[in-house]
Design an enzyme around this catalytic site. Structure first.
Site, short mmCIF file in Angstrom:
data_model
loop_
_atom_site.label_atom_id
_atom_site.label_comp_id
_atom_site.label_asym_id
_atom_site.label_seq_id
_atom_site.Cartn_x
_atom_site.Cartn_y
_atom_site.Cartn_z
N GLY A 108 113.53 127.19 65.00
CA GLY A 108 113.44 128.54 64.69
C GLY A 108 112.07 129.01 64.63
O GLY A 108 111.13 128.47 64.76
N CYS A 109 112.16 130.59 64.74
CA CYS A 109 110.76 131.14 64.71
C CYS A 109 110.86 132.23 64.00
O CYS A 109 111.68 133.15 63.90
CB CYS A 109 110.32 131.75 66.08
SG CYS A 109 108.94 132.63 66.42
N ASP B 269 108.31 135.11 61.23
CA ASP B 269 107.28 136.26 61.18
C ASP B 269 105.94 135.32 61.43
O ASP B 269 104.83 135.92 61.97
CB ASP B 269 107.39 137.11 60.27
CG ASP B 269 106.23 138.19 60.56
OD1 ASP B 269 106.03 138.72 61.71
OD2 ASP B 269 105.59 138.66 59.51
N VAL C 214 109.38 126.35 63.27
CA VAL C 214 109.64 125.55 62.69
C VAL C 214 110.43 124.47 63.69
O VAL C 214 111.18 124.87 64.70
CB VAL C 214 110.81 125.87 61.61
CG1 VAL C 214 111.27 124.48 60.88
CG2 VAL C 214 110.37 126.83 60.58
N LYS D 109 107.15 123.34 59.54
CA LYS D 109 106.57 124.67 59.75
C LYS D 109 105.27 124.74 60.24
O LYS D 109 104.37 124.26 59.47
CB LYS D 109 106.68 125.55 58.54
CG LYS D 109 106.73 127.07 58.93
CD LYS D 109 107.31 127.79 57.71
CE LYS D 109 107.06 129.40 58.16
NZ LYS D 109 107.45 130.21 56.95
N ASP E 18 114.13 138.08 49.58
CA ASP E 18 114.53 138.01 51.03
C ASP E 18 115.91 137.18 51.09
O ASP E 18 116.00 136.25 52.12
CB ASP E 18 113.49 137.50 51.92
CG ASP E 18 113.76 137.73 53.50
OD1 ASP E 18 114.45 138.61 53.73
OD2 ASP E 18 113.15 136.89 54.33
#
Length: 498
Positions: A109-110, A112, A116, A131, A227
């Protein structure tokens, strides 16, 4: 070409493998951000992305120090983890760990501030989520502090529902965090696979109970998460959850206290009871000794109904005994004094006080907890509008409504109502935190002490990653894909077609 990037590109290309995934694990999900990468074409993409806008000098809590003892040593609840041993062997042999000791297998995943990757510690069968953050990019976007905050928070954590940071290291160009890899994906993807795209009430109760314990632990450390959303709740291989992404978290001071009833005959859990005295408690490891712990007589006795003829005579004696037992003190470790002016979170999950710029504290986590429970039960968030602007107007001005379908029990709806009160000072858990939520009827029957022994609603199917050189079928099937990477941007690598 920059020598380090050239070397990193070569490392990634050398580590390209053919990965075979089972049908139940088509999505190897990120440990950061809301972008998901799938091995199949039926990728479920979430439109929710986190936002962050720092305040202009009034965010007093953002620069405060973490109230817990931060250490990068082995975590006690992971002390028997073979991955600790594998890392320690290499560190002992070569003095330190670096990027050259890992094979990057697939981008998960990507986010901000970084991307990763599923990575393998070379020469072992130990897999991690790494990461990787480009320091020049972070500096240019003034996000170095966010990366530092996440690393410091991860170093503090030691909890079964929060990530383990195995190690971290830096090169001239990159900062790398080596964490747990969760093969079960995230709750957003898992929810999309449910009939009707929502969880049954019992399944939702399981997930939110574990998230509640994670938030309780964070608040005890003086960390406000800020979050929470299904994309950031990952599923481990055993079906239990793990929160991820801490770059938006706020660190602040917290003063744990014990609430002791001054009247032995008063139930401390009874609503409206004011017979409390507050006693500060030290929770640092060095201070957890008999002299520092408030003693209690015993647990309140539980009397079972008797068929004896003397039942009526004994009833009064049992009642008298119960009034003589001092109830257990109640630990409250809620950072109620924290204040931040930053615009932080995900639009559909933002609390009203953040949107109005009034300053916010730990109560924003309980608002997002209510939105989180609502989404798991109904398959959508309650205030979503046609766009981000409309969503923010709805959060501030629209009353809470429940859809007619699916049918959800009264206790669940009552809990959501208490959490989604727009005035934070009237919100459930504003003062007593997770302790108050645990006592809500929705969680009746949950054994908090043994929740790790409970059977999860869904157990991910195992993910098989063949060793390099192993004979794998090259036929184009839905369960196999060949992954290559190239460093075409300054943060991560995009998969090449073909």
């Amino acid at each position: 070409e920059d020598p380090e990037k050239s070397s990193l590109r070569g490392s990634v290309k050398d580590s390209s493998v053919s990965a075979k995934f089972s049908d139940g694990a088509s999505s190897l999900t990120k440990a950061s951000g809301s972008t998901k990468v799938s091995g199949h074409a039926d990728l479920v993409q979430s439109g929710k992305s986190s936002v962050y806008r720092a305040s202009a000098g009034s965010d007093v809590s953002d620069d405060s120090t973490c109230s817990s003892i931060c250490s990068s040593a082995s975590k006690p609840h992971k002390s028997n983890d073979s991955r600790w041993e594998a890392i320690q062997v290499i560190r002992t042999k070569e003095g330190s760990l670096g990027l050259s000791h890992f094979r990057l297998l697939k981008r998960l995943g990507c986010g901000d501030i970084g991307s990763v990757y599923l990575s393998e510690l070379s020469g072992t069968k130990c897999y991690f989520a790494m990461k990787i953050m480009d320091k020049a990019s972070l500096a240019g976007r003034k996000k170095l502090l966010r990366a530092q905050t996440e690393r410091e928070i991860l170093q503090c954590l030691d909890h079964p529902f929060l990530p383990t940071l195995y190690t971290h290291f830096e090169t001239d160009k990159f900062s790398c965090l080596v964490m747990e890899f969760c093969p079960g994906g995230d709750l957003h993807t898992l929810r999309q696979k449910q009939p009707g795209k929502y969880f049954p009430e019992q399944a939702a109760k399981f997930y939110v109970a574990e998230v509640l314990l994670a938030l309780e632990y964070l608040h005890m450390l003086g960390i406000i998460y800020r979050d929470l959303k299904p994309e950031n709740v990952l599923v481990r291989e055993d079906g239990h959850i793990m929160l991820s992404d801490f770059d938006l978290s706020l660190r602040c001071d917290v003063s744990p206290t014990l609430l002791k009833s001054s009247n032995p005959g008063v139930d401390p859990n009874q609503k409206g009871n004011q017979a409390y005295c507050v006693q500060p408690v030290c929770i640092e490891p060095a201070c957890i000794q008999p002299a520092c712990v408030t003693t209690t007589t015993c647990f309140s006795p539980r009397f079972f109904s008797s068929k004896s003829k003397r039942e009526k005579k004994e009833k009064k004696a049992k009642a008298d005994m119960a009034t003589q037992v001092r109830p257990l003190p109640e630990l409250v470790a809620e950072p109620t004094d924290a204040r931040s002016m930053s615009f932080v979170g995900t639009h559909e999950y933002l609390a009203p006080e953040i949107i109005k710029g009034e300053g916010h504290g730990s109560a924003v986590d309980w608002w997002t907890f209510g939105i989180f429970l609502y989404e798991l039960l109904f398959g959508k968030t309650p205030f979503k509008g046609s766009g981000n602007r409309a969503t923010l107007f709805n959060v501030v001005g629209q009353p809470l409504r429940f859809p007619e379908s699916p049918v959800v029990g009264f206790a669940a709806r009552d809990l959501i109502r208490g959490l989604l009160i727009k005035e934070p000072q009237h919100r459930l858990a504003y003062k007593r935190g997770a302790t108050e939520i645990k006592q809500h009827p929705f969680f009746e029957g949950v054994n908090w002490a043994l929740i790790r022994c409970a059977t999860p609603p869904d157990i991910p199917k195992p993910v098989e990653i063949p060793r390099p050189g192993a004979s794998t079928s090259q036929k184009a099937t839905p369960s196999a894909e060949k992954v290559h990477f190239t460093s075409i941007d300054h943060i991560g690598w995009e998969p090449l077609s073909g």
